[in-house]
Design a protein around this motif. Structure first.
Motif: not given
Length: 341
Positions: A163-185
Motif C-alpha cells: 500500500d504505497v498510498s501510505l507513503l509520502a513522496a519523500d519516503d526513501p522507499a519510493l524509488e519511482t514517481d511514475l511507472l509503466f511496465c510493458s512488453n507487448s508491441r
C-alpha cells in the motif's frame, strides 16, 4: 460446489510470473468455499508429449482432461485460455455428464482478431461466457449457446498486498514517481505516448518504463517489488475506447496503492467512485494530471487510497469468483456486484 478449473496455470514458469489472473480466479474459488481442482493444459501437454514438445501432447491432453472429469466428478467446469482443449472435448464431457455446467472466461482484448474468434468459438459450447470487456461490446457474440457477462480485473489481497498510498513522496522507499511496465508491441501505438511523456515531463519526475526502450521487462518478485516502490502508474492499454476494458495491470496498480491514470473512453466512471482513478483524454491532459498529482502529494495519497480500498472491498477475487459461479448456475447474486448494471 465441485469445480474443475482448466487454464494455463503456468507451472513451468517456476515462479517467474508477472501476475496471473487465472491463479487469482483459482484462489478466489477456493476462498469462496468451493472444492477446486486445477488442470493446466499447457503443462500437461509438455509433460505428456514426446521430447516435451507441447504440440505433440495436444491429443493426449484432451484425453487426460476427460480422465480427470471422470475421476473428479465436477459440477462446474470453469475454463480460460486453454487453447489446447478443443470444443469437441467439451462436447464429449457434456454428452457423458449432461449435468456439468461450462463457464468460459477470456481476459484478452477484442481488438485482437484471434482472440475475438476464440470467444465466438467458445460461445458455441459454454453455458456462460465471461469477458474482460463491457456488455455493450459483447453484443457481437449474441445468439450462440452462451450467455454473455462482463468480468472485471480483480485484486487478490494475498498478491496485491503493498500500500504505497501510505507513503509520502519523500519516503526513501519510493524509488519511482511514475511507472509503466510493458512488453507487448502488437496492435498498439502507445509507445509514442510514452515517448512524448518521457520528453515533456519534468526532469525531477522519476519515470520508469521497464520493457520499453531496450530495458528488460520485469517478472515475478522483481515486478512485485517495483510496484511496492512506485508512487503512480500508467494504465495504458494497447488500444483504448472499449467499454470497461483494461489490461490486468489496472488491478495490480490500484491494488498496491499506486495512483492510476487511465483513459476516460473505457467508461470506468460507470461504477468507480469519484476521486479514485484519474481519467485522461489525450497526451496533453495526461501530462498535466501527472504533474499536478506529482506536486500535490496529499491529493495523490487520498485518491490512491480510495481507489485501493474500493478494489479490495468490491473487486476482490473472492467476489469475482463467486460472481462467475452464480451467473453460470443462475443463482441469485449474493452480493451487489458493482459491475452488474
Amino acid at each position: 460446489m465441485r469445480i474443475l478449473h482448466v487454464d494455463n496455470h503456468q507451472q513451468r514458469k517456476y515462479g517467474q510470473l508477472r501476475v496471473s489472473w487465472a491463479l487469482k480466479l483459482y484462489s478466489g474459488l477456493v476462498r469462496a468455499g468451493h472444492n477446486v481442482l486445477a488442470f493446466s493444459d499447457r503443462d500437461v501437454a509438455r509433460f505428456e508429449a514426446p521430447l516435451g514438445i507441447r504440440e505433440l501432447g495436444k491429443k493426449i491432453t484432451n484425453r487426460r482432461l476427460l480422465q480427470t472429469v471422470e475421476a473428479f466428478e465436477p459440477e462446474l467446469i470453469v475454463f480460460g485460455h486453454c487453447d489446447l482443449i478443443g470444443n469437441d472435448t467439451f462436447a464429449e464431457i457434456r454428452r457423458r455428464h449432461p449435468h456439468i455446467l461450462l463457464a468460459a472466461c477470456n481476459n484478452d482484448p477484442l481488438f485482437v482478431p484471434r482472440n475475438a474468434a476464440n470467444i465466438a468459438r467458445r460461445c458455441e459450447i459454454a453455458d456462460a461466457m465471461f469477458v474482460s470487456t463491457g456488455p455493450q461490446e459483447l453484443k457481437r457474440f449474441a445468439g450462440k449457446r452462451a450467455s454473455l457477462w462482463h468480468m472485471p480485473n480483480p485484486v487478490d489481497p494475498s498478491v496485491e498486498n503493498a500500500d504505497v498510498s501510505l507513503l509520502a513522496a519523500d519516503d526513501p522507499a519510493l524509488e519511482t514517481d511514475l511507472l509503466f511496465c510493458s512488453n507487448s508491441r502488437q496492435f498498439t501505438e502507445r509507445g509514442a505516448l510514452v515517448s512524448e511523456l518521457k520528453e515533456k515531463l519534468p526532469g525531477d519526475l522519476r519515470f520508469h518504463t521497464p520493457g520499453l526502450f531496450e530495458q528488460p521487462a520485469l517478472w515475478g518478485r522483481d515486478y512485485e517489488r517495483k510496484l511496492a516502490h512506485s508512487k503512480m502508474g500508467l494504465n495504458l492499454n494497447r488500444q483504448e475506447g472499449y467499454q470497461w476494458y483494461s489490461s490486468a495491470r489496472i488491478a495490480q496498480l490500484a491494488g498496491n496503492g499506486l495512483l492510476v491514470f487511465t483513459h476516460e473512453s473505457a467508461g470506468f466512471d460507470d461504477f468507480m467512485p469519484a476521486e479514485t482513478l484519474v481519467y485522461f483524454r489525450d497526451a496533453v491532459t495526461l501530462q498535466q494530471q501527472i504533474v499536478e498529482f506529482h506536486r500535490d502529494d496529499a491529493r495523490r495519497q487520498h485518491w490512491a487510497s480510495r481507489c485501493r480500498d474500493f478494489f479490495h472491498r468490491e473487486m476482490n477475487n473472492t467476489l469475482y469468483a463467486q460472481y462467475i459461479v452464480e451467473a453460470t448456475t443462475g443463482a441469485a447474486f449474493s452480493h451487489d456486484y458493482v459491475w452488474v448494471q
